[in-house]
Design a protein around this motif. Structure first.
Motif, PDB file in Angstrom:
ATOM      1  N   VAL A 289       0.856  -1.190   0.000  1.00  0.00           N
ATOM      2  CA  VAL A 289       0.000   0.000   0.000  1.00  0.00           C
ATOM      3  C   VAL A 289       0.891   1.238   0.000  1.00  0.00           C
ATOM      4  O   VAL A 289       1.834   1.331   0.787  1.00  0.00           O
ATOM      5  CB  VAL A 289      -0.903   0.044   1.250  1.00  0.00           C
ATOM      6  CG1 VAL A 289      -1.710   1.345   1.288  1.00  0.00           C
ATOM      7  CG2 VAL A 289      -1.837  -1.147   1.294  1.00  0.00           C
ATOM      8  N   VAL A 290       0.578   2.173  -0.886  1.00  0.00           N
ATOM      9  CA  VAL A 290       1.231   3.486  -0.873  1.00  0.00           C
ATOM     10  C   VAL A 290       0.134   4.513  -0.657  1.00  0.00           C
ATOM     11  O   VAL A 290      -0.871   4.483  -1.365  1.00  0.00           O
ATOM     12  CB  VAL A 290       1.950   3.769  -2.200  1.00  0.00           C
ATOM     13  CG1 VAL A 290       2.578   5.158  -2.183  1.00  0.00           C
ATOM     14  CG2 VAL A 290       3.006   2.707  -2.488  1.00  0.00           C
ATOM     15  N   PHE A 291       0.283   5.366   0.339  1.00  0.00           N
ATOM     16  CA  PHE A 291      -0.772   6.367   0.555  1.00  0.00           C
ATOM     17  C   PHE A 291      -0.169   7.695   1.009  1.00  0.00           C
ATOM     18  O   PHE A 291       0.948   7.747   1.521  1.00  0.00           O
ATOM     19  CB  PHE A 291      -1.820   5.865   1.574  1.00  0.00           C
ATOM     20  CG  PHE A 291      -1.393   5.927   3.014  1.00  0.00           C
ATOM     21  CD1 PHE A 291      -0.526   4.989   3.546  1.00  0.00           C
ATOM     22  CD2 PHE A 291      -1.865   6.933   3.859  1.00  0.00           C
ATOM     23  CE1 PHE A 291      -0.137   5.035   4.882  1.00  0.00           C
ATOM     24  CE2 PHE A 291      -1.486   6.990   5.195  1.00  0.00           C
ATOM     25  CZ  PHE A 291      -0.616   6.043   5.705  1.00  0.00           C
ATOM     26  N   GLY A 292      -0.914   8.760   0.804  1.00  0.00           N
ATOM     27  CA  GLY A 292      -0.495  10.094   1.224  1.00  0.00           C
ATOM     28  C   GLY A 292      -1.170  10.479   2.529  1.00  0.00           C
ATOM     29  O   GLY A 292      -2.258   9.994   2.845  1.00  0.00           O
ATOM     30  N   SER A 293      -0.511  11.348   3.294  1.00  0.00           N
ATOM     31  CA  SER A 293      -1.068  11.764   4.591  1.00  0.00           C
ATOM     32  C   SER A 293      -0.691  13.215   4.845  1.00  0.00           C
ATOM     33  O   SER A 293       0.463  13.610   4.668  1.00  0.00           O
ATOM     34  CB  SER A 293      -0.522  10.857   5.698  1.00  0.00           C
ATOM     35  OG  SER A 293      -1.043  11.222   6.957  1.00  0.00           O
ATOM     36  N   VAL A 294      -1.660  13.997   5.268  1.00  0.00           N
ATOM     37  CA  VAL A 294      -1.400  15.410   5.574  1.00  0.00           C
ATOM     38  C   VAL A 294      -2.282  15.833   6.741  1.00  0.00           C
ATOM     39  O   VAL A 294      -3.349  15.258   6.972  1.00  0.00           O
ATOM     40  CB  VAL A 294      -1.685  16.284   4.323  1.00  0.00           C
ATOM     41  CG1 VAL A 294      -3.186  16.387   4.038  1.00  0.00           C
ATOM     42  CG2 VAL A 294      -1.077  17.675   4.458  1.00  0.00           C
TER      43      VAL A 294
END
Ligand SMILES: [Zn+2]
Length: 348
Positions: A289-294
């Motif tokens: 899994v590759v995901f973005g977080s902000v």
């Protein structure tokens, strides 16, 4: 009172205003005396005129989203005078979207959120500010020297929260973590990794300065050089550089069922010759899994406050490499080579 301000969109418009108006009671019932404000890359982008938005009806934006203050008065009784407090940066959008409607403003779907010191709300780099109890996070008084680290810690607390939620999709027993980038976000991400009992590796291009020792002091292993030369396949990666080559390399380096969390914001515009098919094949065949977080919501801010309280206070203090009094504000916003976290100090 004093306030550090810019005209958004206008480069080098940074000014210390001496006669800024007192915060309006509409901002919140809790009145806070500013102690310090942390500075990060977003501030530099706003000062360069690349980012930022003034509140409606004005052309100046008060900077500062990494806050620490002391409560002067709280008629609601949520906090007591003298308590340490940080203000949450983001406010839910007015529609609100489904996420903002339940307090998950960090996951806002329509982009109409506002942010103190960044987007349409005044920041915390002023002598006094106000906050609603819902957006005020109380801090242990022992955190007075480092409480301005709560905002960047909230960002990594969210990243870890989501990594763990994704991990829970199947049996998951992570052992190794790779953090790329040993700036404040990377170092705090590594701190939260060590608090989880994981074997932590931090990779950065610096070979000198304070970063290698800060990593070793956590009990973690410091690496320089390309990600592809690492001799292990991490179960979790927190990518904190935003550097395109590093981003691609960590996606390839993660082990089977690996989770890659991207937190660095790239500037874009650079293209790289890359075998996208091979990456897709690796991700599919290894269930990665590759995901973005902000950003972060209230729950993450509370998790961050707990993580900072548990941490070694002298290690946290050593992340703050310069403390600049507000009178010399321009120095605080000028980068120096060995800076990790620079802090602007108001009252003490
Ligand atoms: Zn929203």
């Amino acid at each position: 009172m004093r306030a550090v301000t810019v005209t958004p969109g206008v480069a080098d418009s940074l000014r210390l205003v001496e006669d800024h108006p007192e915060p309006s009671p509409e901002e919140g019932s809790i009145l806070v005396e500013a102690l310090s404000v942390g500075i990060c890359g977003t501030d530099h982008e706003i000062i360069a005129g690349e980012y930022g938005e003034a509140p409606p009806g004005t052309d100046r934006l008060v900077l500062g989203h990494e806050s620490l203050g002391r409560v002067l008065e709280d008629p609601t009784g949520t906090l007591q005078p003298g308590d340490l407090v940080a203000g949450i940066v983001r406010r839910p959008d007015p529609v609100p979207c489904p996420n903002c409607a339940v307090g998950e403003w960090d996951m806002c779907r329509n982009g109409q959120f506002t942010e103190h010191g960044i987007k349409a709300l005044p920041g915390f780099a002023r002598d006094r500010w106000r906050v609603q109890p819902r957006f005020a996070v109380g801090l242990d008084r022992a955190l007075a020297p480092v409480g301005m680290l709560l905002e960047p810690t909230s960002v990594v607390a969210k990243a870890w929260d989501h990594i763990e939620r994704i991990g829970a999709r199947a049996e998951w027993q992570p052992q190794t973590v790779l953090v790329t980038g040993a700036g404040p976000i990377g170092l705090l991400a590594a701190l939260l990794a060590t608090q989880r009992g994981l074997a932590v590796h931090v990779l950065d291009r610096s070979t000198t300065g304070p970063k290698p020792e800060l990593v070793r002091a956590l009990g973690a292993t410091y690496h320089t050089g390309p990600v592809s030369e690492l001799d292990f396949a991490p179960d979790v990666v927190l990518e904190c550089t935003g550097a395109p080559v590093v981003v691609l390399d960590v996606m390839c380096q993660a082990g089977p069922t690996g989770i890659v969390c991207l937190t660095g914001v790239s500037s874009g515009g650079r293209t790289i010759d890359f075998d996208a098919g091979a990456l897709n094949r690796a991700l599919v065949l290894e269930n990665n899994v590759v995901f973005g977080s902000v950003n972060a919501n209230r729950r993450h801010w509370d998790m961050a406050a707990e993580a900072l309280t548990r941490a070694d206070q002298s290690w946290l203090s050593s992340l703050v490499t310069r403390r600049v009094p507000v009178e010399a504000y321009a120095e605080a916003y000028t980068s120096e080579p060995d800076d990790i976290k620079v802090v602007l100090e108001f009252a003490s």
